[in-house]
Motif scaffolding. Structure first.
Motif, mmCIF file in Angstrom:
data_model
loop_
_atom_site.group_PDB
_atom_site.id
_atom_site.type_symbol
_atom_site.label_atom_id
_atom_site.label_comp_id
_atom_site.label_asym_id
_atom_site.label_seq_id
_atom_site.Cartn_x
_atom_site.Cartn_y
_atom_site.Cartn_z
ATOM 1 N N GLN A 88 5.277 -2.514 10.686
ATOM 2 C CA GLN A 88 4.991 -1.773 9.428
ATOM 3 C C GLN A 88 6.316 -1.780 8.237
ATOM 4 N N SER A 130 8.799 -0.352 6.041
ATOM 5 C CA SER A 130 9.655 0.962 6.160
ATOM 6 C C SER A 130 11.094 0.657 5.843
ATOM 7 N N VAL A 131 11.786 1.650 5.464
ATOM 8 C CA VAL A 131 13.175 1.591 5.305
ATOM 9 C C VAL A 131 13.956 2.152 6.016
ATOM 10 N N LEU A 140 17.241 1.508 6.689
ATOM 11 C CA LEU A 140 18.507 1.278 6.193
ATOM 12 C C LEU A 140 19.464 2.520 6.502
ATOM 13 N N PHE A 141 18.969 3.838 6.255
ATOM 14 C CA PHE A 141 19.560 4.803 6.465
ATOM 15 C C PHE A 141 19.510 5.543 7.640
ATOM 16 N N ILE A 142 18.444 5.537 8.279
ATOM 17 C CA ILE A 142 18.296 5.808 9.757
ATOM 18 C C ILE A 142 19.194 5.190 10.555
ATOM 19 N N TRP A 167 15.363 11.439 16.162
ATOM 20 C CA TRP A 167 14.708 11.263 14.600
ATOM 21 C C TRP A 167 13.608 10.179 14.702
ATOM 22 N N LYS A 168 13.729 8.887 15.315
ATOM 23 C CA LYS A 168 12.891 7.965 15.420
ATOM 24 C C LYS A 168 11.586 8.444 16.413
ATOM 25 N N ILE A 228 9.308 10.561 14.008
ATOM 26 C CA ILE A 228 8.557 9.609 13.235
ATOM 27 C C ILE A 228 7.405 9.387 13.930
ATOM 28 N N LEU A 248 4.630 11.768 14.641
ATOM 29 C CA LEU A 248 4.178 12.177 13.435
ATOM 30 C C LEU A 248 3.142 10.965 13.046
ATOM 31 N N GLU A 249 3.609 9.976 13.118
ATOM 32 C CA GLU A 249 2.595 8.728 12.857
ATOM 33 C C GLU A 249 1.473 8.729 13.829
ATOM 34 N N PHE A 254 -1.007 11.262 12.605
ATOM 35 C CA PHE A 254 -1.847 10.710 11.591
ATOM 36 C C PHE A 254 -2.867 9.919 12.042
ATOM 37 N N LEU A 259 2.406 2.845 19.609
ATOM 38 C CA LEU A 259 3.539 3.806 19.184
ATOM 39 C C LEU A 259 3.904 4.380 20.233
#
Lengths: 431, 163
Positions: free
Chosen positions: B70, B72-73, B75-77, B88-89, B92, B95-96, B99, B145
């Motif tokens: 997918q 996605s960015v 870079l920050f995480i 954090w992952k 994510i 939550l994905e 949805f 997922l």
């Protein structure tokens, strides 16, 4: 105002926090629905119906077809034939192979609607050939990345189809044809920069070709060169719709690669079709998720809010275009181009129409701007693709690309302030 | 066991999506031939092609998730410490999955309503045909997922055992 903040900043925040693009869009939309209806009355059926129904669109079928045609044509011998012909044609100009690199991108742009496919496919051959002739790797990688952004400007173009779908009422064929002049303009401005750099760094160039050599290379590349002719010619003559033109180019690419050149076996074809379906789904899931987002955006009257804010600042359409360009450049640094088009078009389109900007001109400007975003970190997809094929770090690709931001921004400014660059050809050829 | 199930799902999806793509190409290509060569309009080709297209979108997403492909960015995480990154992952991925579950439930609820609407050119087919791929794909997407979620902790566990 709270909704405006949730819609725009919330979405960018989710993107930056690592959520997949379609999920970020879907989750923000769900959050808005929770605020509106509460958890107990959450309308799951609205989510499903908006998302599923938006996929039921014949225009969107062009996306997997464009991708498949590009993927089939992106085989070794075809890209080599095109690159060889381009080198014979323009390799004698100061900058030699760098011009061939740009011209090959322009020709390949007529077969594939994706910049990343151009960077990754042609890039491998172009960068190796340039290094062998004594060009710096950074420069070779930079011009490959920069020229690949022409891909989605000249038809076929996936972002243009995406724009046409989100700005309902704009003819896709007009949008596609509108990209021809700006795409060539980008090629010319990049070539001028190449000449300046090459003369300074004394890069090699080929001798002027003999006619026989030019004729032989043209013959070698003739059949691949017919692809853009079939595609653009079919649309211009009114014979095909863009989706039909796309499927005709798929059948032609199949005939060329499987029957004529025998480059692809049936087993390869099976793998290619699955890969294209996966890549298409990746883009299309963003598109269908955005349908829900767009619906909620309009329901919350966000476009009207934006019109009021912008017209409160200025009513001059050129200043508004400049402000939109700044917004798009910032967004393009952080967001995938197709996602940005889908999210921002419904919000900006009413403003654009209000101040009398031609939607075809606006679409071209938006796509061109976001293509430059493919060259800006952190979400510069072309930078990553070139870094992979050139086997150099991202920093070095950015360094190599840096001189080419200027010609690309000049092209953007010209397209922004001279609407005829994008509207003249479609108005002339398509009534 | 997980890998076996994943491979099975992937194999099934690959064949299904290949057939959908091939059918869609053949239908639109035949539409061009019918209309411009044989001068005969066959409107059902377009409608059925659109049905295959919707199938490709949702079945294809399962394939995208299987390969973690997918857009996605990250870079920050990626700059987070391994522990915080894992947490954090996980958020994510949960939550994905949520949805996708919303989409699944919404599709089930919509089946009844849309069963009353027939396809214009193929009257014996109704709009439920557009929601079936969501019902097939959503469990597969959630499976992939959640597998990635498990892999986050399995990998950490294996590292600790190795120490």
């Amino acid at each position: 105002m709270i909704k405006l903040v949730i819609f725009i900043t919330g979405l960018i925040a989710l993107f930056c926090m690592g959520f997949g693009a379609p999920y970020a869009i879907g989750l923000i939309s769900s959050l808005v629905l929770v605020i509106d209806n509460g958890f107990a009355n959450f309308p799951t059926h609205t989510v499903a119906q908006k998302i599923v129904n938006s996929g039921n669109s014949f225009v969107l079928l062009a996306i997997p077809f464009f991708l498949l045609a590009g993927e089939l044509m992106n085989t070794g011998s075809i890209t080599r034939k095109i690159f060889k012909f381009c080198n014979t044609l323009v390799g004698w100009v100061p900058g030699g192979l760098a011009h061939a690199n740009i011209l090959a991108s322009i020709i390949f742009a007529g077969m594939s609607g994706s910049a990343v496919a151009d960077a990754a496919g042609l890039g491998t051959i172009e960068i190796r050939a340039m290094e062998d002739q004594g060009f710096d790797t950074d420069f070779s990688a930079g011009i490959t990345a920069a020229s690949s952004t022409i891909g989605p400007i000249i038809p076929p173009s996936i972002p243009m189809v995406v724009f046409g779908v989100s700005a309902s009422g704009v003819a896709i064929s007009k949008l596609l044809i509108a990209g021809i002049v700006p795409g060539l303009l980008m090629g010319i401005t990049l070539s001028i920069m190449v000449i300046f750099i090459s003369l300074k760094r004394k890069y090699p160039r080929s001798s002027f070709p003999k006619w026989s050599e030019l004729w032989n290379d043209f013959k070698g590349a003739f059949f691949p060169l017919l692809t853009p002719t079939i595609l653009i010619g079919g649309m211009l003559s009114g014979i095909f719709t863009p989706t039909e033109a796309a499927v005709v180019s798929v059948v032609y690419a199949f005939f060329l690669t499987v029957v004529v050149y025998r480059e692809i076996s049936l087993r390869d074809l099976y793998k290619i079709i699955i890969r294209v379906a996966r890549d298409s789904a990746c883009v299309l899931f963003i598109i269908v998720s955005s349908a829900l987002y767009g619906y909620l955006l309009v329901r919350a009257q966000i476009p009207q809010m934006l019109i009021d804010i912008m017209l409160g600042l200025t009513t001059n359409k050129y200043i508004i275009l400049l402000l939109i360009n700044v917004l798009l450049i910032i967004v393009g640094c952080f967001m995938d181009a197709n996602a940005a088009i889908l999210i921002l078009t419904p919000a900006l389109m009413p403003l654009v129409l209000e101040v009398g900007i031609d939607p075809v001109h606006f679409g071209l400007m938006m796509v061109l701007n976001l293509m430059i975003g493919l060259l800006t970190p952190p979400v510069g997809m072309c930078l990553y693709a070139v870094s992979k094929v050139a086997h150099i770090s991202l920093d070095r690709v950015v360094k190599g690309t840096a001189p080419f931001y200027l010609p690309l921004f000049i092209s953007l400014l010209l397209v922004t302030f001279i609407p005829e660059l994008s509207t003249w050809l479609p108005n002339l050829l398509l009534k | 066991m997980n890998r076996k199930i994943s491979n099975l799902i992937k194999g099934f999806i690959n064949i299904l999506i290949f057939l959908c793509m091939l059918s869609m190409i053949l239908l639109v290509a035949s539409q061009v031939v019918f209309r411009y060569v044989l001068k005969w309009s066959v409107p059902w080709t377009e409608e059925i092609a659109r049905v295959f297209f919707v199938w490709i979108i949702f079945i294809g997403v399962a394939l995208v998730e299987e390969e973690d492909g997918q857009i996605s960015v990250d870079l920050f995480i990626k700059k987070l410490t391994p522990g915080i990154y894992r947490i954090w992952k996980s958020i994510i991925l949960i939550l994905e999955s949520t949805f996708v579950a919303i989409l699944f439930v919404g599709s089930i609820k919509s089946l009844k309503t849309v069963s009353l609407i027939n396809l214009g050119t193929v009257p014996h087919l109704d709009y439920r045909i557009l929601y079936i791929p969501v019902l097939i794909a959503a469990p597969c997407i959630i499976w992939f997922l959640l597998n990635r979620l498990l892999a986050l902790y399995k990998f950490q566990h294996n590292k600790e055992v190795a120490k």
